[in-house]
Design a protein around this motif. Structure first.
Motif, mmCIF file in Angstrom:
data_model
loop_
_atom_site.group_PDB
_atom_site.id
_atom_site.type_symbol
_atom_site.label_atom_id
_atom_site.label_comp_id
_atom_site.label_asym_id
_atom_site.label_seq_id
_atom_site.Cartn_x
_atom_site.Cartn_y
_atom_site.Cartn_z
ATOM 1 N N ALA A 21 0.839 -1.208 0.000
ATOM 2 C CA ALA A 21 0.000 0.000 0.000
ATOM 3 C C ALA A 21 0.872 1.256 0.000
ATOM 4 N N LYS A 25 0.783 4.036 -2.953
ATOM 5 C CA LYS A 25 0.204 5.323 -2.573
ATOM 6 C C LYS A 25 1.245 6.411 -2.332
ATOM 7 N N ALA A 154 -11.147 -3.443 6.902
ATOM 8 C CA ALA A 154 -11.295 -2.209 6.126
ATOM 9 C C ALA A 154 -12.478 -1.364 6.582
ATOM 10 N N PRO A 156 -14.345 1.190 8.450
ATOM 11 C CA PRO A 156 -13.752 2.260 9.260
ATOM 12 C C PRO A 156 -14.611 2.663 10.449
ATOM 13 N N ASN A 159 -12.703 5.185 13.569
ATOM 14 C CA ASN A 159 -12.500 6.579 13.172
ATOM 15 C C ASN A 159 -13.816 7.255 12.812
ATOM 16 N N GLU A 320 -6.912 -4.633 2.310
ATOM 17 C CA GLU A 320 -8.031 -3.986 2.984
ATOM 18 C C GLU A 320 -7.593 -3.504 4.379
ATOM 19 N N SER A 323 -5.249 -0.679 4.214
ATOM 20 C CA SER A 323 -5.902 0.599 3.917
ATOM 21 C C SER A 323 -6.312 1.318 5.197
ATOM 22 N N LEU A 326 -3.153 2.771 6.687
ATOM 23 C CA LEU A 326 -2.766 3.973 5.936
ATOM 24 C C LEU A 326 -3.613 5.177 6.345
ATOM 25 N N SER A 327 -4.924 4.960 6.487
ATOM 26 C CA SER A 327 -5.800 6.062 6.904
ATOM 27 C C SER A 327 -5.403 6.575 8.283
ATOM 28 N N ILE A 330 -2.232 8.697 7.879
ATOM 29 C CA ILE A 330 -2.542 10.023 7.313
ATOM 30 C C ILE A 330 -3.191 10.913 8.364
#
Lengths: 339, 339
Positions: A21, A25, A154, A156, A159, A320, A323, A326-327, A330
């Motif tokens: 990922a 990305k 995956a 969410p 959050n 998944e 991801s 990664l979120s 960020i």
């Protein structure tokens, strides 16, 4: 450009997913003003370290070809060694889950937070055992501690509740947090079959583990219920606080009878604000957002202003899960917002 | 404590919902380090202004008792007057939607952004007409421009995609964005009834407007599709770019036939990355996350890493919509992160 020096601790399916990922990305991360430089990766055999940033493509290739990412001179170097000795900002802790002791993950996360590194993880074990200790340590040392990937891959949900739904009081959360159980119940009804026949099918397809007890007895779901209780409601629970019934006694006849009254049976994990935590097969009306089929996970959040909000997604898979990791990354560094 | 001086422009059901939500959530906002002080409220008759902060409870009471919030000396003062003349940071624009011209909302938002005020809104009209102009103006003047409440009321689809799903590439979004149509289709099947009988029921219950054409012909759904296309995919679309078919020709027989093959019919709005925008009745498998019943809204987001993520929630309601407005406000000021 903010340079984030990171380690990936654990290089199985999820660790490799994270590396992939990050490769995929790179441009998007740069656009957000972030350059994530992986300075160390460890697996069970040892470590690869480069303070200028490892070549992730080469690391993935080496892992695929030789079974380990470790450099010859760093065989035997552990995650804990890397966390303590290599200068970096962020520990991506993705070692296997151990819900009995918290395993290496607990030691890794504790060491990371003690040395003032941010932690992002998919590892449920330490959070099921010692959530409060870890989050207190993070707060004390002004570190970010994010774990979206621990609940529902995956999907969410954490959050969503803590960020997007800010301003709402969360009254309860319930959902399907285990794709294997959802698959088995869905297929039993579709195929008019018994539990054990469909379990065999699920094992054959690689959807269930050879020893499926952790999933079908509701333990995995209970771990996620504990994490949600602690993370979203500020409780201090462990798996012992969850009343657990699995799906092993659900019959095709029960599914058929439910369907006749417009309902289906799902393994539902629930956190209530009064502190009651449970996992059990429950009736869900067809057409209700919780009535999703197959291997999907879903969480329904009861709030005071917004009413019920539901989020659905794939509960497993290495990209998944990556991801969600990664979120989390960020959200920590985009705005330098560690809360 | 960060003090945010705000105006509420429009004091109908949603404006009052915002005032109620701010009253209910004062303590929670303070915990996030925010004190939202409403210095002006306008409705169609005039304005109430107090630079030290209005008493929201009294404003709500006055509105209920007299039909207007306006002070006698400020009768005739408009939203535009308040935006231009009263010193404040944030304009909460919740005037009625006008999709023909953008209405007062367009003038209000433009004036707010031109005078470097942040804008949070539930008003679809201006965003359907002039999204790109407004968002460029916001960027130029370093203002926040947030509009979660324009799509799906309480359903947090925009912030989910732009914040929580950060790191994912969004490939398409489709969903049910109109609760009235979902209600009608759900009830037609349940009651084995035709479209016009159930429409009458929906009007009687206040679920459909007396003139329901805006909903049932798919216009409202198309507005939301346009906003998603522009906000999430960076397109520059208006309602003329959407291929629209409503639900007026869906029959009970079609619903019954679909059910026999395990499917249901829903009015689906869709944005595809190639720029194709559509609204039409479509078959959805029962058990798929999009197959939710009643007045619910739902959005399914296709991503490259996480696969399909779906979020479901109430599409309307004053407190529900206010909750999205509140989340937007918190996300702007919590971290001083205007992107």
């Amino acid at each position: 450009m903010k340079i984030v020096k990171a380690s990936i601790i654990g290089f199985g399916s999820i660790g490799q997913g994270v590396a992939k990922a990050l490769l995929m990305k790179k441009a998007e991360l740069n656009k957000e003003g972030l350059d994530v430089s992986v300075v160390a990766i460890t697996d069970s055999k040892g470590a690869a370290v480069d303070e200028k940033g490892l070549d992730l493509k080469k690391c993935l290739q080496k892992k695929a070809e030789t079974g380990t990412v470790a450099s010859e001179d760093l065989l035997g170097m552990t995650g804990l060694d890397v966390i303590k000795k290599v200068d970096h900002d962020l520990v991506i802790e993705v070692t296997p889950t151990d819900i009995q002791t918290g395993g290496a993950g607990l030691l890794n996360m504790t060491a990371a937070l003690e040395t003032k590194k941010d932690v992002v993880t998919s590892n449920k074990g330490p959070l099921t055992m010692k959530f409060r200790e870890l989050s207190n340590l993070a707060e004390k040392n002004n570190c970010a501690f994010k774990f979206e990937a621990t609940v529902g891959g995956a999907m969410p949900v954490i959050n969503l509740m803590t960020e997007v739904m800010a301003g709402n009081e969360i009254k309860s959360v319930k959902g399907i947090f285990n794709g294997t159980c959802n698959y088995i119940l869905t297929r039993m009804y579709e195929e008019k079959s018994g539990y054990s026949e469909i379990l065999t099918e699920a094992v054959d397809l690689g959807i269930a583990e050879t020893d499926p007890s952790y999933d079908v007895e509701g333990i995995d779901t209970a771990c996620k219920v504990v994490i949600l209780a602690n993370a979203v409601f500020g409780m201090n629970k462990t798996i012992k606080d969850v009343e657990i019934t699995g799906i092993t006694n659900v019959t095709y006849e029960a599914l058929e009878m439910s369907a006749k009254s417009g309902k289906t049976i799902k393994l539902i994990g629930e956190v209530r604000k009064d502190g009651k935590l449970s996992v059990a097969p429950r009736l869900v009306p067809i057409g209700h957002p919780l009535s999703v089929s197959g291997t999907l996970n879903v969480a329904a959040v009861q709030t005071d202003l917004a009413g019920e909000i539901t989020v659905t997604g794939k509960g497993a898979g290495s990209l998944e899960t990556a991801s969600s990791i990664l979120s989390d990354i960020i959200s920590i560094y985009k705005c330098d917002c560690k809360t």
